[in-house]
Motif scaffolding. Structure first.
Motif, mmCIF file in Angstrom:
data_model
loop_
_atom_site.group_PDB
_atom_site.id
_atom_site.type_symbol
_atom_site.label_atom_id
_atom_site.label_comp_id
_atom_site.label_asym_id
_atom_site.label_seq_id
_atom_site.Cartn_x
_atom_site.Cartn_y
_atom_site.Cartn_z
ATOM 1 N N MET A 80 -39.439 -22.251 45.461
ATOM 2 C CA MET A 80 -38.692 -22.006 44.230
ATOM 3 C C MET A 80 -37.243 -22.469 44.331
ATOM 4 S SD MET A 80 -40.038 -18.206 43.207
ATOM 5 C CE MET A 80 -38.988 -18.187 41.746
ATOM 6 N N LYS A 81 -36.874 -22.959 45.521
ATOM 7 C CA LYS A 81 -35.513 -23.458 45.769
ATOM 8 C C LYS A 81 -34.467 -22.364 45.585
ATOM 9 C CE LYS A 81 -36.748 -28.180 44.543
ATOM 10 N NZ LYS A 81 -36.494 -29.362 43.673
ATOM 11 N N SER A 85 -49.897 -22.613 41.703
ATOM 12 C CA SER A 85 -50.094 -22.656 40.253
ATOM 13 C C SER A 85 -49.367 -21.491 39.585
ATOM 14 C CB SER A 85 -51.589 -22.600 39.939
ATOM 15 O OG SER A 85 -51.808 -22.500 38.541
ATOM 16 N N ASP A 86 -49.458 -20.300 40.187
ATOM 17 C CA ASP A 86 -48.774 -19.140 39.615
ATOM 18 C C ASP A 86 -47.259 -19.304 39.687
ATOM 19 O OD1 ASP A 86 -51.074 -17.912 38.855
ATOM 20 O OD2 ASP A 86 -51.157 -16.484 40.518
ATOM 21 N N LEU A 87 -46.760 -19.933 40.752
ATOM 22 C CA LEU A 87 -45.318 -20.208 40.834
ATOM 23 C C LEU A 87 -44.888 -21.129 39.700
ATOM 24 C CD1 LEU A 87 -44.508 -20.765 44.637
ATOM 25 C CD2 LEU A 87 -43.764 -18.873 43.192
ATOM 26 N N ARG A 88 -45.669 -22.171 39.484
ATOM 27 C CA ARG A 88 -45.329 -23.127 38.421
ATOM 28 C C ARG A 88 -45.374 -22.466 37.047
ATOM 29 N NH1 ARG A 88 -48.091 -27.027 41.798
ATOM 30 N NH2 ARG A 88 -50.086 -26.414 40.891
ATOM 31 N N ASN A 89 -46.320 -21.553 36.860
ATOM 32 C CA ASN A 89 -46.493 -20.897 35.563
ATOM 33 C C ASN A 89 -45.728 -19.583 35.439
ATOM 34 O OD1 ASN A 89 -48.370 -22.806 34.348
ATOM 35 N ND2 ASN A 89 -49.832 -22.117 35.897
ATOM 36 N N LYS A 90 -44.884 -19.298 36.459
ATOM 37 C CA LYS A 90 -44.059 -18.074 36.454
ATOM 38 C C LYS A 90 -44.928 -16.828 36.229
ATOM 39 C CE LYS A 90 -40.118 -20.332 36.815
ATOM 40 N NZ LYS A 90 -40.668 -21.664 37.073
ATOM 41 N N LYS A 91 -45.941 -16.707 37.060
ATOM 42 C CA LYS A 91 -46.911 -15.638 36.913
ATOM 43 C C LYS A 91 -46.995 -14.824 38.206
ATOM 44 C CE LYS A 91 -51.731 -15.133 35.347
ATOM 45 N NZ LYS A 91 -52.970 -15.885 35.036
ATOM 46 N N ILE A 94 -40.726 -8.100 40.290
ATOM 47 C CA ILE A 94 -40.410 -8.334 38.874
ATOM 48 C C ILE A 94 -38.890 -8.380 38.690
ATOM 49 C CG2 ILE A 94 -40.485 -7.288 36.569
ATOM 50 C CD1 ILE A 94 -43.285 -6.203 37.334
ATOM 51 N N ALA A 95 -38.175 -7.540 39.448
ATOM 52 C CA ALA A 95 -36.707 -7.519 39.363
ATOM 53 C C ALA A 95 -36.098 -8.777 39.968
ATOM 54 C CB ALA A 95 -36.169 -6.279 40.069
ATOM 55 N N PHE A 96 -36.624 -9.225 41.108
ATOM 56 C CA PHE A 96 -36.070 -10.397 41.786
ATOM 57 C C PHE A 96 -36.522 -11.711 41.149
ATOM 58 C CE2 PHE A 96 -34.875 -7.466 45.124
ATOM 59 C CZ PHE A 96 -33.752 -8.061 45.686
ATOM 60 N N LEU A 97 -37.618 -11.673 40.420
ATOM 61 C CA LEU A 97 -38.142 -12.870 39.752
ATOM 62 C C LEU A 97 -38.234 -12.585 38.257
ATOM 63 C CD1 LEU A 97 -41.050 -13.596 42.271
ATOM 64 C CD2 LEU A 97 -38.793 -14.687 42.250
ATOM 65 N N PHE A 111 -40.578 -14.321 35.798
ATOM 66 C CA PHE A 111 -42.020 -14.197 35.987
ATOM 67 C C PHE A 111 -42.584 -13.103 35.089
ATOM 68 C CE2 PHE A 111 -41.215 -16.974 39.320
ATOM 69 C CZ PHE A 111 -42.357 -17.305 40.038
ATOM 70 N N ARG A 112 -43.845 -13.261 34.736
ATOM 71 C CA ARG A 112 -44.533 -12.262 33.927
ATOM 72 C C ARG A 112 -45.800 -11.814 34.650
ATOM 73 N NH1 ARG A 112 -40.414 -11.853 32.420
ATOM 74 N NH2 ARG A 112 -39.439 -12.252 30.400
ATOM 75 N N MET A 113 -46.059 -10.518 34.582
ATOM 76 C CA MET A 113 -47.265 -9.963 35.188
ATOM 77 C C MET A 113 -48.311 -9.763 34.099
ATOM 78 S SD MET A 113 -47.694 -6.478 37.466
ATOM 79 C CE MET A 113 -47.214 -7.260 39.008
#
Length: 303
Positions: free
Chosen positions: A46-47, A148-154, A179-182, A185-187
């Protein structure tokens, strides 16, 4: 070649590179393999800055310990009964854990079995984005499509969310920490529902484990939205015994002030004055933290 292994540029380990390569070389020389895994790999992809390094090694941890001792490499037997040690060199620490699988769990502690199969080790991890491994030849092993989940922010549990949570109820707090640090992203709603189903089990965890995970959650750059979500599903009442004080954080000036505080002061802000004793039963404070928390409560509650 395993279809889940992909080529990737070299991992930018900085000062830790020498120790990482040393661990990997020792593993290879003894018919094993050591891979980076977890937050370090996730953050690199995620750089974003890497703070901690975790590695998995598919050889007996006691054998690895003996080799390190012979080579006079410093180590701490931080969790050797569960296959985990911390390797130390200068000011660098790397947690190394033997590949394993859970054979029994009650949500607080697990009985584990050492294995050499990377797929079994990956299966016992929490989220897909935390189950991406980087080999010593700089290739990614990604058995649960974490990329894939990283790319889709999941942010998704591996397999069944209910099963992963029931293996260790601390994963409820860990989910909110991520969820706080990312925040981008959506769960999935189904995974949030699973958190809600099991959140009452937080009371079965030790104060030490809750304190460690909740303090990390509060240390996120901006944990406010994750706190709102936790309150929405009732985690504050079920896990801590009271409702977090969050209404003031909707005021821009107070929100800005809140984000300038450390985790203990943030905790004081969201704790109602008449619930001070409850939070002290849930959290394990040092003597100094206890005194400071008491001093903070009155002025912050008034503000």
């Amino acid at each position: 070649m395993d279809k889940n292994i992909q080529n990737n540029p070299e991992f930018p380990a900085g000062k830790a590179k020498t120790l990482i390569k040393k661990i990997q070389r020792i593993a290879r020389e003894n018919n094993g393999e050591a891979r980076l895994v977890g937050g370090a790999v996730r953050n690199w992809l995620m750089k974003i800055p890497i703070k901690d390094f975790d590695m998995a090694i598919n050889m007996p941890i006691l054998q690895f310990i003996e080799i390190l001792k012979k080579k006079k490499i410093k180590l701490l037997e931080t969790g050797v009964s569960h296959g985990t040690i911390t390797v130390v060199e200068n000011d660098i620490t790397i947690e190394v854990t033997q590949t394993r699988k859970d054979i029994e769990s009650d949500g607080r502690r697990s009985n584990v079995l050492a294995v050499s199969d990377w797929a079994l080790d990956a299966q016992r991890r929490d989220f897909t984005v935390n189950a991406i491994y980087l080999t010593d030849s700089d290739k990614l092993y990604d058995p649960f499509n974490g990329l894939s989940d990283l790319r889709n922010k999941k942010l998704t549990f591996i397999g069944s969310a209910d099963e992963r949570i029931q293996e260790d109820y601390l994963r409820i707090l860990r989910a909110f920490r991520l969820i706080a640090f990312l925040p981008q992203f959506r769960m999935p709603k189904s995974d949030i529902k699973a958190l809600e189903r099991h959140q009452k089990k937080l009371v079965t965890l030790s104060c030490e484990r809750i304190t460690d995970e909740f303090s990390k959650w509060l240390m996120a750059e901006n944990p406010i939205d994750s706190l709102y979500l936790a309150q929405k599903i009732g985690l504050d009442k079920d896990g801590f015994g009271f409702s977090f004080l969050l209404d003031n954080l909707k005021i821009k000036m107070l929100k800005k002030s809140f984000l300038q505080l450390d985790w203990l002061a943030r905790l004081a802000v969201i704790t109602p004055k008449d619930q001070e004793d409850k939070i002290k039963k849930v959290m394990r404070f040092s003597r100094q933290q206890r005194r400071r928390f008491k001093r903070l409560m009155q002025p912050l509650t008034d503000i």
